[in-house]
Design a protein around this motif. Sequence first.
Motif, PDB file in Angstrom:
ATOM      1  N   HIS A  17       0.833  -1.204   0.000  1.00  0.00           N
ATOM      2  CA  HIS A  17       0.000   0.000   0.000  1.00  0.00           C
ATOM      3  C   HIS A  17       0.866   1.251   0.000  1.00  0.00           C
ATOM      4  N   ASN A  18       2.075   1.134   0.548  1.00  0.00           N
ATOM      5  CA  ASN A  18       3.045   2.232   0.578  1.00  0.00           C
ATOM      6  C   ASN A  18       4.450   1.611   0.626  1.00  0.00           C
ATOM      7  N   LYS A  19       5.483   2.435   0.710  1.00  0.00           N
ATOM      8  CA  LYS A  19       6.859   1.936   0.660  1.00  0.00           C
ATOM      9  C   LYS A  19       7.148   0.974   1.813  1.00  0.00           C
ATOM     10  N   ALA A  20       6.606   1.265   2.992  1.00  0.00           N
ATOM     11  CA  ALA A  20       6.854   0.397   4.147  1.00  0.00           C
ATOM     12  C   ALA A  20       6.210  -0.975   3.975  1.00  0.00           C
ATOM     13  N   GLY A  21       5.235  -1.085   3.078  1.00  0.00           N
ATOM     14  CA  GLY A  21       4.571  -2.349   2.849  1.00  0.00           C
ATOM     15  C   GLY A  21       4.993  -3.025   1.557  1.00  0.00           C
ATOM     16  N   ARG A  22       6.130  -2.591   0.993  1.00  0.00           N
ATOM     17  CA  ARG A  22       6.566  -3.089  -0.310  1.00  0.00           C
ATOM     18  C   ARG A  22       7.817  -3.948  -0.172  1.00  0.00           C
ATOM     19  N   ALA A  23       7.909  -4.979  -1.034  1.00  0.00           N
ATOM     20  CA  ALA A  23       9.116  -5.815  -1.120  1.00  0.00           C
ATOM     21  C   ALA A  23       9.456  -6.035  -2.585  1.00  0.00           C
ATOM     22  N   ASN A  24      10.747  -6.047  -2.880  1.00  0.00           N
ATOM     23  CA  ASN A  24      11.229  -6.210  -4.245  1.00  0.00           C
ATOM     24  C   ASN A  24      12.551  -6.966  -4.186  1.00  0.00           C
ATOM     25  N   THR A  25      12.529  -8.237  -4.575  1.00  0.00           N
ATOM     26  CA  THR A  25      13.685  -9.111  -4.408  1.00  0.00           C
ATOM     27  C   THR A  25      13.996  -9.820  -5.716  1.00  0.00           C
ATOM     28  N   LEU A  26      15.279  -9.877  -6.082  1.00  0.00           N
ATOM     29  CA  LEU A  26      15.707 -10.611  -7.265  1.00  0.00           C
ATOM     30  C   LEU A  26      16.762 -11.640  -6.868  1.00  0.00           C
ATOM     31  N   TYR A  27      16.462 -12.900  -7.154  1.00  0.00           N
ATOM     32  CA  TYR A  27      17.436 -13.982  -6.994  1.00  0.00           C
ATOM     33  C   TYR A  27      18.018 -14.291  -8.377  1.00  0.00           C
ATOM     34  N   THR A  28      19.339 -14.405  -8.459  1.00  0.00           N
ATOM     35  CA  THR A  28      20.025 -14.650  -9.720  1.00  0.00           C
ATOM     36  C   THR A  28      21.043 -15.763  -9.541  1.00  0.00           C
ATOM     37  N   GLY A  29      21.083 -16.727 -10.465  1.00  0.00           N
ATOM     38  CA  GLY A  29      22.063 -17.787 -10.300  1.00  0.00           C
ATOM     39  C   GLY A  29      22.032 -18.805 -11.419  1.00  0.00           C
ATOM     40  N   LEU A  30      22.319 -20.051 -11.067  1.00  0.00           N
ATOM     41  CA  LEU A  30      22.381 -21.161 -12.007  1.00  0.00           C
ATOM     42  C   LEU A  30      21.404 -22.250 -11.603  1.00  0.00           C
ATOM     43  N   GLY A  31      20.900 -22.972 -12.604  1.00  0.00           N
ATOM     44  CA  GLY A  31      19.981 -24.070 -12.343  1.00  0.00           C
ATOM     45  C   GLY A  31      20.340 -25.290 -13.162  1.00  0.00           C
ATOM     46  N   THR A  32      19.766 -26.424 -12.796  1.00  0.00           N
ATOM     47  CA  THR A  32      19.988 -27.656 -13.526  1.00  0.00           C
ATOM     48  C   THR A  32      18.815 -28.600 -13.330  1.00  0.00           C
ATOM     49  N   ASP A  33      18.645 -29.535 -14.269  1.00  0.00           N
ATOM     50  CA  ASP A  33      17.722 -30.653 -14.120  1.00  0.00           C
ATOM     51  C   ASP A  33      18.545 -31.893 -13.812  1.00  0.00           C
ATOM     52  N   ILE A  34      18.050 -32.709 -12.885  1.00  0.00           N
ATOM     53  CA  ILE A  34      18.825 -33.836 -12.377  1.00  0.00           C
ATOM     54  C   ILE A  34      18.130 -35.145 -12.727  1.00  0.00           C
ATOM     55  N   ASP A  35      18.901 -36.096 -13.261  1.00  0.00           N
ATOM     56  CA  ASP A  35      18.384 -37.415 -13.600  1.00  0.00           C
ATOM     57  C   ASP A  35      18.384 -38.286 -12.349  1.00  0.00           C
ATOM     58  N   THR A  36      17.199 -38.639 -11.857  1.00  0.00           N
ATOM     59  CA  THR A  36      17.093 -39.446 -10.640  1.00  0.00           C
ATOM     60  C   THR A  36      17.007 -40.936 -10.931  1.00  0.00           C
ATOM     61  N   HIS A  37      16.938 -41.316 -12.213  1.00  0.00           N
ATOM     62  CA  HIS A  37      16.768 -42.732 -12.593  1.00  0.00           C
ATOM     63  C   HIS A  37      15.554 -43.337 -11.892  1.00  0.00           C
ATOM     64  N   SER A  38      14.503 -42.534 -11.772  1.00  0.00           N
ATOM     65  CA  SER A  38      13.272 -42.948 -11.105  1.00  0.00           C
ATOM     66  C   SER A  38      12.133 -42.104 -11.664  1.00  0.00           C
TER      67      SER A  38
END
Length: 299
Positions: free
Chosen positions: A146-167
Motif C-alpha cells: 500500500h506504501n513503501k513500508a509495505g513493499r518488497a522487491n527481491t531478485l534472486y540470480t544464479g544457475l539451475g539444472t535438471d537432475i536425472d534421478t533414474h526414477s
Amino acid sequence: MGLTGSVSCWAATAPAKGVDSAQGEDLSYEVAPANTNQKAAPWYNQNFTLIGSKDISFGPRPSDDIYLEYEYFGRKGPFELYGYIDAPKILGIGNSNDSGAWDKGSPIFMEHEPRISIDELVGRKLGFGLFKEFYIAFDWIYDMGHNKAGRANTLYTGLGTDIDTHSPVNLSANFYARRQWENYGASNENSWDGYRAQLKYILPLGKYSNGASLTYVGFTNFDFGSDLHDEPGSPRTANATVATNVLLYSFTHLRFMAVGRYFHNGGNWKDGSQLDFGDGPFEARSNGWGYYFGVGYQF
C-alpha cells in the motif's frame, strides 16, 4: 504469497508425457488431449485458482487469506517460463494479520521464475552424469504494498539444472544470490544479502478411469547468509527454510489441490521473539505448518 508467501511455485507441475524438468518445462495439467487452439500458444499454459490459506508464516504473525491467483508456465526454445500474480484478500476474507486492496494492504503480489538454457544458447549439450541441462536462473518476487513500508522487491540470480534421478521423480535445482531492494523497511534494503538453494520435485501417483490424475509436488527453499541477524538483540535470522508439499488432483481443465507447508524462521523472523509493531506486544510465530486448499481452471 508465492515462494515467499503464496503456494504457487508448486503448481507448475502435473507431468505430461516427455517431462524431464521439475521447474515447469513442458508441464501440463492435461490428462486427455485438448484443443490447443484454445491456448495463447501450444506451449503456453495458464490457469486461475481460488486459494484459501491458513497459518501462513512469512511474517512473525501467521495470516489467513482467500485470494485469486493467475499462473502461467511453459517452455519455448531456450526459455523456460513460470510465474504467477496474486490478488490478496480479493474477497475481503482473512484474519487480522492479513490485508489486501480493500483495506490498505497490497493489491498485487507476484513472482516470476524464468530460466534460460545455457545448452541451447551455446548449441551443444553441456550435461554430464546426473546433470541433464544447465540454466541461467532468476526468481523475481514483488509485493506492491500500500506504501513503501509495505513493499518488497527481491531478485534472486544464479544457475539451475535438471537432475536425472533414474526414477519416476522429476528433480530440478537452482542456486541463487539475492539482491534486495525494498523489504518492508528491513535493514537489508538496497543490498546484496544472502543466498538461496532450491529443490523442486515431482512424483506422479496415478491416473484414474474418470480421466483424473494425482500428483505429488514439492519444493524446498533454503535461504542463508543474510545480514539481518547482525544487529545485537535482533529478532531476525540469517537463515530461513520453507518446505512445501502438494497433492494435485487434476482433470483436463479442472484441478483441486491441498498443500502443507512447513516454515522454519519464516521471513527470516526468529520464532518466539518478543515484538511490538505499535499495537501491543506479541510473540513471533515463524516456525510451524501452514495450509492451502484451492480449486482452479486451466485454459
